[in-house]
Design a protein around this motif. Structure first.
Motif, short mmCIF file in Angstrom:
data_model
loop_
_atom_site.label_atom_id
_atom_site.label_comp_id
_atom_site.label_asym_id
_atom_site.label_seq_id
_atom_site.Cartn_x
_atom_site.Cartn_y
_atom_site.Cartn_z
N VAL A 8 0.84 -1.19 0.00
CA VAL A 8 0.00 0.00 0.00
C VAL A 8 0.88 1.25 0.00
N VAL A 10 0.83 5.78 -0.57
CA VAL A 10 -0.02 6.96 -0.44
C VAL A 10 0.29 7.93 -1.57
N SER A 87 -2.56 -1.45 -3.66
CA SER A 87 -3.56 -0.44 -3.31
C SER A 87 -2.88 0.91 -3.17
N ILE A 89 -3.67 4.87 -1.44
CA ILE A 89 -4.51 5.74 -0.64
C ILE A 89 -4.26 7.17 -1.10
N CYS A 90 -5.31 7.85 -1.50
CA CYS A 90 -5.18 9.21 -2.03
C CYS A 90 -5.60 10.24 -0.99
N LEU A 103 -4.15 7.54 8.41
CA LEU A 103 -3.49 6.78 7.34
C LEU A 103 -3.30 5.32 7.73
N ALA A 106 -6.54 3.62 7.44
CA ALA A 106 -6.87 3.38 6.04
C ALA A 106 -6.08 2.19 5.48
N ALA A 110 -7.56 -1.19 3.76
CA ALA A 110 -7.15 -1.63 2.44
C ALA A 110 -6.59 -3.05 2.46
N LEU A 127 -9.91 11.57 2.05
CA LEU A 127 -9.09 10.39 1.81
C LEU A 127 -9.93 9.33 1.15
N THR A 128 -9.35 8.64 0.19
CA THR A 128 -10.01 7.46 -0.36
C THR A 128 -8.94 6.51 -0.88
N GLY A 129 -9.32 5.26 -1.01
CA GLY A 129 -8.39 4.25 -1.52
C GLY A 129 -8.86 3.71 -2.85
#
Length: 237
Positions: A8, A10, A87, A89-90, A103, A106, A110, A127-129
């Motif tokens: 994952v 970011v 994945s 994370i934005c 974070l 998140a 994920a 935030l979204t993934g």
């Protein structure tokens, strides 16, 4: 060292500080606003490092973004996945109340196979993934009502429609979209927090230069509300 996971990453989805200042003069004058946006970007990067996660900045990852808002977001997220991550994370550079714990929460979501979503108090999200399956569709993210108060609800519906399991983070945050937000932040103590957080990050970032914050939040006027349609790769959260 990335301590949580290597699957994952970011993505900090933002414009360079000079362009952010032109579009959204948070601190009044352009020089002050540039310093403000630069500080906010470094603040966010410091939190990502504190969470032990690999970080990528959209405006350095993609030098020539194209298409609509959703298309640009998909391009940047896909570029991170193309580096080998499962994945992404934005987050944006305009949520100073974001915490490293958001974070890490998140990341755990994920890793469970779900999509983390951090909602904003104005109806958007901070935030979204995304994962490989979601971004496999070239049209993914293009139909969402960006820069509206119905964005978070539309995102949750979109994820369900595409066979994903969204999980909302435990904390709702507030983005900074106008000078009003900076002044409100000062009232509740966020201004002081921006300046003092640097010392805390030094403990987490051995080997990295400390994040420095040195901008004035004084300003004359700025519109209140969600940001307008982007002309280039924008900060959106």
């Amino acid at each position: 060292m990335h301590t949580l996971t290597s699957s994952v990453a970011v993505l900090l989805f933002s414009l360079p500080a000079t362009e952010e200042a032109r579009r959204k003069p948070l601190a009044g004058s352009k020089p002050r606003s540039e310093r403000a946006w630069r500080a906010l970007e470094q603040l966010t990067l410091g939190k990502i490092r504190a969470a032990g996660l690999p970080a990528f900045v959209a405006h350095t990852l993609l030098t020539r973004p194209s298409g609509t808002f959703g298309e640009q977001l998909r391009q940047a997220a896909q570029a991170v996945l193309d580096l080998g991550y499962e994945s992404v994370i934005c987050v944006g550079n305009d949520c100073p109340s974001l915490r490293p714990s958001d974070l890490t929460e998140a990341v755990r979501i994920a890793q469970s196979g779900a999509i983390p979503v951090g909602t904003d108090k104005r109806g958007g999200f901070y935030l979204t993934g995304f994962n490989r399956a979601l971004l496999a569709n070239d049209r993914a993210l293009t139909s969402l009502p960006w820069q509206t108060t119905g964005l978070a609800a539309a995102l949750l519906g979109f994820l369900h429609q595409h066979g994903q399991r969204p999980v909302i983070l435990s904390t709702c945050r507030t983005d900074w979209n106008a000078c009003y937000d900076v002044r409100l932040g000062e009232v509740v103590g966020l201004g002081k927090w921006l300046y003092t957080l640097n010392e805390a990050f030094v403990l987490f970032n051995a080997g990295h230069p400390p994040v420095q914050f040195s901008f004035s939040t004084s300003c004359r006027s700025a519109s209140v509300g969600l940001r307008g349609p982007p002309t280039s790769l924008p900060a959106f959260l």
